[in-house]
Design a protein around this motif. Structure first.
Motif, PDB file in Angstrom:
ATOM      1  N   THR A 185      80.691  44.341  50.126  1.00 45.64           N
ATOM      2  CA  THR A 185      79.444  45.107  50.077  1.00 45.64           C
ATOM      3  C   THR A 185      78.443  44.357  49.197  1.00 45.64           C
ATOM      4  OG1 THR A 185      80.675  47.179  50.306  1.00 45.64           O
ATOM      5  CG2 THR A 185      78.402  47.326  49.522  1.00 45.64           C
ATOM      6  N   PHE A 186      77.270  44.065  49.770  1.00 43.61           N
ATOM      7  CA  PHE A 186      76.235  43.309  49.067  1.00 43.61           C
ATOM      8  C   PHE A 186      74.991  44.161  48.869  1.00 43.61           C
ATOM      9  CE2 PHE A 186      78.803  40.066  51.104  1.00 43.61           C
ATOM     10  CZ  PHE A 186      78.857  39.036  50.172  1.00 43.61           C
ATOM     11  N   LEU A 187      74.348  43.984  47.727  1.00 44.42           N
ATOM     12  CA  LEU A 187      72.990  44.476  47.508  1.00 44.42           C
ATOM     13  C   LEU A 187      72.065  43.286  47.706  1.00 44.42           C
ATOM     14  CD1 LEU A 187      71.056  46.757  46.564  1.00 44.42           C
ATOM     15  CD2 LEU A 187      71.373  45.872  44.229  1.00 44.42           C
ATOM     16  N   VAL A 188      71.096  43.424  48.635  1.00 39.16           N
ATOM     17  CA  VAL A 188      70.297  42.276  49.063  1.00 39.16           C
ATOM     18  C   VAL A 188      68.815  42.628  49.007  1.00 39.16           C
ATOM     19  CG1 VAL A 188      69.878  40.621  50.929  1.00 39.16           C
ATOM     20  CG2 VAL A 188      72.163  41.610  50.623  1.00 39.16           C
ATOM     21  N   ARG A 230      70.845  38.208  46.136  1.00 42.79           N
ATOM     22  CA  ARG A 230      71.847  39.226  46.471  1.00 42.79           C
ATOM     23  C   ARG A 230      72.979  39.166  45.457  1.00 42.79           C
ATOM     24  NH1 ARG A 230      72.569  35.266  50.584  1.00 42.79           N
ATOM     25  NH2 ARG A 230      74.566  34.142  50.403  1.00 42.79           N
ATOM     26  N   ILE A 231      73.784  40.235  45.457  1.00 38.64           N
ATOM     27  CA  ILE A 231      74.941  40.293  44.584  1.00 38.64           C
ATOM     28  C   ILE A 231      76.065  41.018  45.312  1.00 38.64           C
ATOM     29  CG2 ILE A 231      74.145  42.426  43.486  1.00 38.64           C
ATOM     30  CD1 ILE A 231      75.551  41.496  40.928  1.00 38.64           C
ATOM     31  N   LEU A 232      77.272  40.519  45.161  1.00 38.57           N
ATOM     32  CA  LEU A 232      78.454  41.172  45.719  1.00 38.57           C
ATOM     33  C   LEU A 232      78.833  42.343  44.813  1.00 38.57           C
ATOM     34  CD1 LEU A 232      80.834  41.280  47.726  1.00 38.57           C
ATOM     35  CD2 LEU A 232      82.043  39.668  46.228  1.00 38.57           C
ATOM     36  N   LEU A 233      78.672  43.558  45.317  1.00 43.40           N
ATOM     37  CA  LEU A 233      78.946  44.748  44.517  1.00 43.40           C
ATOM     38  C   LEU A 233      80.438  45.049  44.419  1.00 43.40           C
ATOM     39  CD1 LEU A 233      76.145  47.169  45.777  1.00 43.40           C
ATOM     40  CD2 LEU A 233      76.158  45.774  43.696  1.00 43.40           C
ATOM     41  N   ARG A 234      81.135  44.906  45.530  1.00 38.94           N
ATOM     42  CA  ARG A 234      82.548  45.231  45.527  1.00 38.94           C
ATOM     43  C   ARG A 234      83.239  44.598  46.728  1.00 38.94           C
ATOM     44  NH1 ARG A 234      83.723  50.353  44.674  1.00 38.94           N
ATOM     45  NH2 ARG A 234      85.451  50.603  46.128  1.00 38.94           N
ATOM     46  N   ARG A 235      84.492  44.354  46.573  1.00 36.40           N
ATOM     47  CA  ARG A 235      85.327  43.865  47.681  1.00 36.40           C
ATOM     48  C   ARG A 235      86.467  44.861  47.854  1.00 36.40           C
ATOM     49  NH1 ARG A 235      85.772  39.158  46.168  1.00 36.40           N
ATOM     50  NH2 ARG A 235      84.466  37.990  47.619  1.00 36.40           N
ATOM     51  N   SER A 236      86.556  45.426  49.037  1.00 37.05           N
ATOM     52  CA  SER A 236      87.523  46.493  49.294  1.00 37.05           C
ATOM     53  C   SER A 236      88.337  46.168  50.530  1.00 37.05           C
ATOM     54  CB  SER A 236      86.806  47.836  49.483  1.00 37.05           C
ATOM     55  OG  SER A 236      85.871  48.083  48.454  1.00 37.05           O
ATOM     56  N   ARG A 237      89.306  47.029  50.792  1.00 44.23           N
ATOM     57  CA  ARG A 237      90.064  46.948  52.029  1.00 44.23           C
ATOM     58  C   ARG A 237      89.987  48.274  52.753  1.00 44.23           C
ATOM     59  NH1 ARG A 237      94.105  44.281  49.136  1.00 44.23           N
ATOM     60  NH2 ARG A 237      95.538  46.038  49.328  1.00 44.23           N
ATOM     61  N   ILE A 238      89.972  48.207  54.073  1.00 48.85           N
ATOM     62  CA  ILE A 238      89.906  49.420  54.871  1.00 48.85           C
ATOM     63  C   ILE A 238      91.277  50.083  54.878  1.00 48.85           C
ATOM     64  CG2 ILE A 238      89.597  50.350  57.197  1.00 48.85           C
ATOM     65  CD1 ILE A 238      87.428  48.323  57.663  1.00 48.85           C
ATOM     66  N   GLY A 239      91.297  51.367  54.538  1.00 51.58           N
ATOM     67  CA  GLY A 239      92.537  52.136  54.585  1.00 51.58           C
ATOM     68  C   GLY A 239      92.590  52.973  55.840  1.00 51.58           C
ATOM     69  N   THR A 240      92.474  54.281  55.667  1.00 51.53           N
ATOM     70  CA  THR A 240      92.543  55.196  56.808  1.00 51.53           C
ATOM     71  C   THR A 240      91.233  55.189  57.581  1.00 51.53           C
ATOM     72  OG1 THR A 240      94.060  56.611  55.567  1.00 51.53           O
ATOM     73  CG2 THR A 240      92.994  57.568  57.511  1.00 51.53           C
ATOM     74  N   VAL A 241      91.328  55.099  58.902  1.00 51.85           N
ATOM     75  CA  VAL A 241      90.165  55.186  59.785  1.00 51.85           C
ATOM     76  C   VAL A 241      90.323  56.422  60.656  1.00 51.85           C
ATOM     77  CG1 VAL A 241      88.804  54.077  61.590  1.00 51.85           C
ATOM     78  CG2 VAL A 241      89.896  52.685  59.825  1.00 51.85           C
TER      79      VAL A 241
END
Length: 288
Positions: free
Chosen positions: A99-102, A110-121
Motif C-alpha cells: 500500500t502506497f501513499l502517492v 511516494r511512501i510504502l505505508l505497509r506490506r501485508s498478505r491477503i488472508g480471507t477473501v
C-alpha cells in the motif's frame, strides 16, 4: 516507523494536497496487479496501477509489539485483471499487498505505508472483501509438536504412515455448487469419506462434509463452494476422512501404532470427574 521523503512531507504540509493510494498485489504465481483510487494510471515501481477500479481500503491500524495488524480492501470485480474465476480459485490467497501513499502530480513522491498478505477473501455477487494481515501473523503459526489428545499428523504423510492412499473419482452429475454425484469411489462404510480431503486436478482442495450412496453413484457434499467450472466428467482424488482421534486411527485405519497424539493425557474432564467422585482413578488407561 515510516520516514516521509522530504518532498512528500513538504507537499503534505501544504494547504492543498494531491495525494491518493495505490495498491500493488503480487500473487504467488508471479502475476502482479496494480490499482489506485485516482482517476488516471499511475506507475509505481514499473507497475501500472489501474484507475477507478472501485477498490477502496478500510482504516488500517499499526501498533508496537507483536500483535497482528489488520485491515481490509474491498471493491467490485470491475477490473479485467481481477476475475471471478481467479477469486474463486484462490489465486489471490496469501498474495502480498503493498500500500502506497502517492502524490499523483509527481508519482515519484511516494511512501510504502505497509506490506501485508491477503488472508480471507469473501464475496457476494460481484463485490469482494479481502482481509489484509501484517507479517506478524507468522508468529501465530504453530512450530513443532503440541501436546494434545488429537493426532498432529496429516493422513498419509510420513509421520502418519497410512498407505491406503487417495481414490480417483469422476463427476457424474452436478447437483449444486456444493453437492455432486461421483463414480469410481469405494466407500468401506457410510462415514468413510466424511472429513476427507478432495483435490481437483487444478490443485485446489476442499473438504467433504458428508456422503451417501445413490443409484447414480456416491453423492458428496462439500464444505466450501462454489467450485468454479465444476462440470460432469471432471476428475479428482479423495482421501478418506480422519477426525484425528485415537479411536478413528485404531478402528478405521488400524494404524494405532503410528498415532501422533497423546490420547492418555488427562484433561479437564478427568479433573471434574475427580471432584464429583464419579471418575475411576485406579492408574489405568483413560483411553482404550
Amino acid at each position: 516507523m515510516n520516514r516521509l521523503p522530504a518532498a512528500l512531507e513538504s507537499h503534505l504540509s501544504a494547504d492543498v494536497t494531491t495525494h491518493c493510494f495505490c495498491w500493488v498485489i503480487r500473487r504467488a504465481d508471479g502475476i502482479i496487479h496494480g490499482f489506485t483510487d485516482h482517476d488516471q494510471v499511475l506507475m509505481i515501481d514499473g507497475v501500472a496501477c489501474e484507475p477507478q477500479t472501485g477498490l477502496t481500503a478500510s482504516e488500517a491500524t499499526s501498533a508496537l509489539g507483536l500483535a497482528v495488524d489488520s485491515a481490509e480492501v474491498e471493491g467490485a470485480l470491475s477490473s479485467l485483471s481481477i476475475t471471478e474465476k481467479d477469486v474463486e480459485a484462490g489465486a489471490f490467497d496469501n498474495a502480498s499487498v503493498e500500500t502506497f501513499l502517492v502524490n499523483w502530480t509527481a508519482p515519484d513522491q511516494r511512501i510504502l505505508l505497509r506490506r501485508s498478505r491477503i488472508g480471507t477473501v469473501t464475496r457476494s455477487g460481484s463485490h469482494f472483501v479481502a482481509e489484509l494481515k501484517s507479517s506478524a501473523v507468522d508468529l501465530d503459526k504453530v512450530k513443532g509438536r503440541r501436546i494434545t489428545r488429537l493426532c498432529g499428523a496429516q493422513l498419509g504423510d510420513a509421520r502418519c504412515g497410512y498407505r491406503g492412499g487417495a481414490q480417483k473419482g469422476t463427476i457424474v452429475r452436478v447437483i449444486s455448487d456444493r453437492a455432486l454425484v461421483v463414480s469410481g469411489l469405494h466407500a468401506h462404510d457410510v462415514n468413510w469419506f466424511c472429513n476427507g480431503l478432495l483435490t481437483w486436478q487444478s490443485g485446489r482442495s476442499t473438504v467433504v462434509i458428508g456422503h451417501q450412496q445413490s443409484a447414480e453413484g456416491i453423492r458428496l457434499d462439500l464444505r466450501d463452494g462454489p467450485v468454479p467450472d465444476m462440470q460432469t466428467g471432471d476428475a479428482f482424488s479423495l482421501l478418506p476422512g480422519c477426525d484425528k482421534s485415537f479411536a478413528t486411527c485404531k478402528v478405521k485405519f488400524a494404524n494405532a501404532a503410528n498415532f501422533r497424539g497423546f490420547p492418555h493425557l488427562p484433561g479437564n474432564d478427568a479433573a471434574y470427574n475427580y471432584a464429583d467422585g464419579t471418575g475411576n482413578f485406579d492408574g489405568g488407561a483413560l483411553v482404550s
